[in-house]
Design a protein around this motif. Sequence first.
Motif, PDB file in Angstrom:
ATOM      1  N   MET A  16       2.757  -9.775  -1.555  1.00 48.58           N
ATOM      2  CA  MET A  16       1.741  -9.078  -2.339  1.00 48.58           C
ATOM      3  C   MET A  16       1.662  -7.607  -1.932  1.00 48.58           C
ATOM      4  SD  MET A  16      -2.344  -9.900  -2.563  1.00 48.58           S
ATOM      5  CE  MET A  16      -2.639  -9.194  -0.936  1.00 48.58           C
ATOM      6  N   PHE A  17       1.687  -7.346  -0.636  1.00 44.72           N
ATOM      7  CA  PHE A  17       1.628  -5.958  -0.182  1.00 44.72           C
ATOM      8  C   PHE A  17       2.932  -5.217  -0.468  1.00 44.72           C
ATOM      9  CE2 PHE A  17      -2.126  -7.393   2.177  1.00 44.72           C
ATOM     10  CZ  PHE A  17      -2.985  -6.349   1.897  1.00 44.72           C
ATOM     11  N   ASP A  18       4.048  -5.925  -0.471  1.00 40.84           N
ATOM     12  CA  ASP A  18       5.298  -5.290  -0.912  1.00 40.84           C
ATOM     13  C   ASP A  18       5.138  -4.738  -2.322  1.00 40.84           C
ATOM     14  OD1 ASP A  18       6.478  -6.054   1.473  1.00 40.84           O
ATOM     15  OD2 ASP A  18       7.615  -7.724   0.607  1.00 40.84           O
ATOM     16  N   ASP A  19       4.490  -5.517  -3.184  1.00 38.32           N
ATOM     17  CA  ASP A  19       4.333  -5.139  -4.593  1.00 38.32           C
ATOM     18  C   ASP A  19       3.489  -3.884  -4.780  1.00 38.32           C
ATOM     19  OD1 ASP A  19       5.841  -7.282  -5.450  1.00 38.32           O
ATOM     20  OD2 ASP A  19       4.131  -8.551  -5.965  1.00 38.32           O
ATOM     21  N   VAL A  20       2.503  -3.671  -3.915  1.00 42.56           N
ATOM     22  CA  VAL A  20       1.555  -2.559  -4.121  1.00 42.56           C
ATOM     23  C   VAL A  20       1.834  -1.367  -3.219  1.00 42.56           C
ATOM     24  CG1 VAL A  20      -0.255  -4.160  -4.863  1.00 42.56           C
ATOM     25  CG2 VAL A  20      -0.161  -3.451  -2.464  1.00 42.56           C
ATOM     26  N   ALA A  21       2.942  -1.404  -2.462  1.00 46.20           N
ATOM     27  CA  ALA A  21       3.172  -0.391  -1.431  1.00 46.20           C
ATOM     28  C   ALA A  21       3.184   1.032  -1.980  1.00 46.20           C
ATOM     29  CB  ALA A  21       4.486  -0.686  -0.696  1.00 46.20           C
ATOM     30  N   ALA A  22       3.867   1.254  -3.108  1.00 49.59           N
ATOM     31  CA  ALA A  22       4.071   2.624  -3.593  1.00 49.59           C
ATOM     32  C   ALA A  22       2.762   3.341  -3.893  1.00 49.59           C
ATOM     33  CB  ALA A  22       4.965   2.609  -4.833  1.00 49.59           C
ATOM     34  N   ASN A  23       1.791   2.631  -4.467  1.00 48.08           N
ATOM     35  CA  ASN A  23       0.533   3.269  -4.868  1.00 48.08           C
ATOM     36  C   ASN A  23      -0.652   2.832  -4.012  1.00 48.08           C
ATOM     37  OD1 ASN A  23       1.747   4.641  -7.035  1.00 48.08           O
ATOM     38  ND2 ASN A  23       1.549   2.843  -8.356  1.00 48.08           N
ATOM     39  N   THR A  62       1.754   1.967   5.255  1.00 43.76           N
ATOM     40  CA  THR A  62       2.686   3.080   5.128  1.00 43.76           C
ATOM     41  C   THR A  62       2.623   4.058   6.288  1.00 43.76           C
ATOM     42  OG1 THR A  62       1.098   4.397   3.858  1.00 43.76           O
ATOM     43  CG2 THR A  62       2.548   2.932   2.607  1.00 43.76           C
ATOM     44  N   GLY A  63       1.749   3.807   7.245  1.00 47.83           N
ATOM     45  CA  GLY A  63       1.638   4.677   8.412  1.00 47.83           C
ATOM     46  C   GLY A  63       0.608   5.779   8.287  1.00 47.83           C
ATOM     47  N   THR A  64      -0.081   5.857   7.142  1.00 50.47           N
ATOM     48  CA  THR A  64      -1.092   6.902   6.962  1.00 50.47           C
ATOM     49  C   THR A  64      -2.166   6.834   8.042  1.00 50.47           C
ATOM     50  OG1 THR A  64      -0.733   6.932   4.576  1.00 50.47           O
ATOM     51  CG2 THR A  64      -2.819   7.833   5.367  1.00 50.47           C
ATOM     52  N   SER A  65      -2.571   5.611   8.396  1.00 50.51           N
ATOM     53  CA  SER A  65      -3.630   5.434   9.395  1.00 50.51           C
ATOM     54  C   SER A  65      -3.196   5.863  10.788  1.00 50.51           C
ATOM     55  CB  SER A  65      -4.090   3.977   9.423  1.00 50.51           C
ATOM     56  OG  SER A  65      -3.001   3.112   9.732  1.00 50.51           O
ATOM     57  N   SER A  66      -1.882   5.975  11.015  1.00 48.37           N
ATOM     58  CA  SER A  66      -1.374   6.322  12.348  1.00 48.37           C
ATOM     59  C   SER A  66      -1.352   7.820  12.609  1.00 48.37           C
ATOM     60  CB  SER A  66       0.045   5.762  12.517  1.00 48.37           C
ATOM     61  OG  SER A  66       0.075   4.363  12.380  1.00 48.37           O
ATOM     62  N   LEU A  67      -1.400   8.613  11.563  1.00 45.70           N
ATOM     63  CA  LEU A  67      -1.217  10.058  11.722  1.00 45.70           C
ATOM     64  C   LEU A  67      -2.253  10.719  12.626  1.00 45.70           C
ATOM     65  CD1 LEU A  67      -0.135  10.999   8.083  1.00 45.70           C
ATOM     66  CD2 LEU A  67       1.304  10.477  10.064  1.00 45.70           C
ATOM     67  N   PRO A  68      -3.553  10.341  12.567  1.00 48.40           N
ATOM     68  CA  PRO A  68      -4.509  10.979  13.478  1.00 48.40           C
ATOM     69  C   PRO A  68      -4.182  10.753  14.948  1.00 48.40           C
ATOM     70  CG  PRO A  68      -5.665   9.846  11.715  1.00 48.40           C
ATOM     71  CD  PRO A  68      -4.235   9.432  11.617  1.00 48.40           C
ATOM     72  N   PHE A  69      -3.558   9.628  15.280  1.00 45.20           N
ATOM     73  CA  PHE A  69      -3.235   9.343  16.681  1.00 45.20           C
ATOM     74  C   PHE A  69      -2.066  10.204  17.150  1.00 45.20           C
ATOM     75  CE2 PHE A  69      -4.606   5.088  14.868  1.00 45.20           C
ATOM     76  CZ  PHE A  69      -5.935   5.300  15.157  1.00 45.20           C
ATOM     77  N   ASP A  80       3.496  -3.533  10.921  1.00 44.22           N
ATOM     78  CA  ASP A  80       3.057  -4.243   9.721  1.00 44.22           C
ATOM     79  C   ASP A  80       4.076  -5.327   9.417  1.00 44.22           C
ATOM     80  OD1 ASP A  80       0.876  -3.251   7.346  1.00 44.22           O
ATOM     81  OD2 ASP A  80       2.364  -4.732   6.725  1.00 44.22           O
ATOM     82  N   PHE A  81       3.633  -6.385   8.695  1.00 42.84           N
ATOM     83  CA  PHE A  81       4.601  -7.437   8.351  1.00 42.84           C
ATOM     84  C   PHE A  81       5.093  -7.341   6.913  1.00 42.84           C
ATOM     85  CE2 PHE A  81       1.795 -11.254   6.862  1.00 42.84           C
ATOM     86  CZ  PHE A  81       1.061 -10.427   6.044  1.00 42.84           C
ATOM     87  N   SER A  82       4.644  -6.323   6.187  1.00 43.52           N
ATOM     88  CA  SER A  82       5.153  -6.069   4.841  1.00 43.52           C
ATOM     89  C   SER A  82       6.312  -5.081   4.922  1.00 43.52           C
ATOM     90  CB  SER A  82       4.055  -5.501   3.939  1.00 43.52           C
ATOM     91  OG  SER A  82       4.606  -4.931   2.768  1.00 43.52           O
ATOM     92  N   LEU A  83       7.511  -5.552   4.653  1.00 39.89           N
ATOM     93  CA  LEU A  83       8.669  -4.670   4.713  1.00 39.89           C
ATOM     94  C   LEU A  83       8.597  -3.601   3.626  1.00 39.89           C
ATOM     95  CD1 LEU A  83      11.541  -7.201   5.494  1.00 39.89           C
ATOM     96  CD2 LEU A  83      10.191  -5.812   7.081  1.00 39.89           C
ATOM     97  N   GLY A  84       7.981  -3.939   2.491  1.00 41.94           N
ATOM     98  CA  GLY A  84       7.806  -2.948   1.437  1.00 41.94           C
ATOM     99  C   GLY A  84       6.938  -1.791   1.895  1.00 41.94           C
ATOM    100  N   MET A  85       5.858  -2.100   2.592  1.00 35.59           N
ATOM    101  CA  MET A  85       4.997  -1.060   3.138  1.00 35.59           C
ATOM    102  C   MET A  85       5.757  -0.207   4.157  1.00 35.59           C
ATOM    103  SD  MET A  85       1.787  -0.866   2.112  1.00 35.59           S
ATOM    104  CE  MET A  85       0.454  -1.804   1.363  1.00 35.59           C
ATOM    105  N   LEU A  86       6.519  -0.851   5.028  1.00 40.89           N
ATOM    106  CA  LEU A  86       7.248  -0.118   6.054  1.00 40.89           C
ATOM    107  C   LEU A  86       8.324   0.777   5.443  1.00 40.89           C
ATOM    108  CD1 LEU A  86       7.611  -2.977   8.692  1.00 40.89           C
ATOM    109  CD2 LEU A  86       6.103  -0.987   8.832  1.00 40.89           C
ATOM    110  N   ARG A  87       8.995   0.299   4.406  1.00 42.56           N
ATOM    111  CA  ARG A  87      10.003   1.136   3.741  1.00 42.56           C
ATOM    112  C   ARG A  87       9.356   2.370   3.113  1.00 42.56           C
ATOM    113  NH1 ARG A  87      12.685  -3.919   2.532  1.00 42.56           N
ATOM    114  NH2 ARG A  87      11.344  -4.217   0.703  1.00 42.56           N
ATOM    115  N   GLU A  88       8.201   2.169   2.461  1.00 44.33           N
ATOM    116  CA  GLU A  88       7.494   3.303   1.874  1.00 44.33           C
ATOM    117  C   GLU A  88       7.023   4.263   2.962  1.00 44.33           C
ATOM    118  OE1 GLU A  88       5.822   5.768  -1.052  1.00 44.33           O
ATOM    119  OE2 GLU A  88       7.282   4.130  -1.205  1.00 44.33           O
ATOM    120  N   GLY A  89       6.536   3.708   4.081  1.00 39.36           N
ATOM    121  CA  GLY A  89       6.112   4.546   5.198  1.00 39.36           C
ATOM    122  C   GLY A  89       7.265   5.346   5.787  1.00 39.36           C
TER     123      GLY A  89
END
Length: 231
Positions: A16-23, A62-69, A80-89
């Motif tokens: 499911m998260f793979d499907d929504v990663a881009a947006n 996508t890693g957006t939450s990691s940027l402040p650190f 993350d366990f969504s490969l789609g999210m990681l690819r977009e990140g």
Amino acid sequence: MTRATLDKQPHEVASMFDDVAANYDLTNDVLSLGQDRRWRREVARAVDARPAQRVLDLAAGTGTSSLPFTRAGAYVVPCDFSLGMLREGKRRHPWLPLTAGDATRLPFADGVFDAVTISFGLRNVQDTDRALRELYRVTKPGGRVVICEFSHPTWAPFRTVYEEYLMRALPPVARAVSSNPDAYVYLAESIQSWPDQPALAARLQGAGWAKVAWRNLSGGIVALHRGTKPR
């Protein structure tokens, strides 16, 4: 398109998260009326990352939450366990050490992180208590956990309005901006079925975390839970 069910089978949730990663980031910004940016700022303040510290950002998407650190000088591992999210990140932030991992079986040694955090991901894990124990395992003694998650508004009239928004207004908005609007129906249902603030605090304590406390954001729409691993 995939929509996970509330028994949260890992392959369904990941797909499911793979499907929504881009947006995903844009959709969250629209659906939260921009509040998600404030919530993430509060997470960064609570984690209080310092130079040379190691921070695990679980369910980092996508890693957006990691940027402040990274801006604070910490070494952050977005996981993350969504490969789609990681690819977009990786496309957006190629310098981040994005890592595939399951919250219930983290691919890290014991006691390696000064701080661990998860935002808007814990309720999507099939076994919440096991995930809390895993976060505890990989944290150094004296280290800290910060969990930012949707919760339950504390004022009854506002809670009624909010629940109406979740189930009535959110799906049509998601259809306009998301590549998989059915996913956001699942997300709304998962918010309603999630434990309230005291119940999640009790589960943190049950996993071994000490000095557990929480703070409500946006009237309890979101709660920021914190804890410390005893030395």
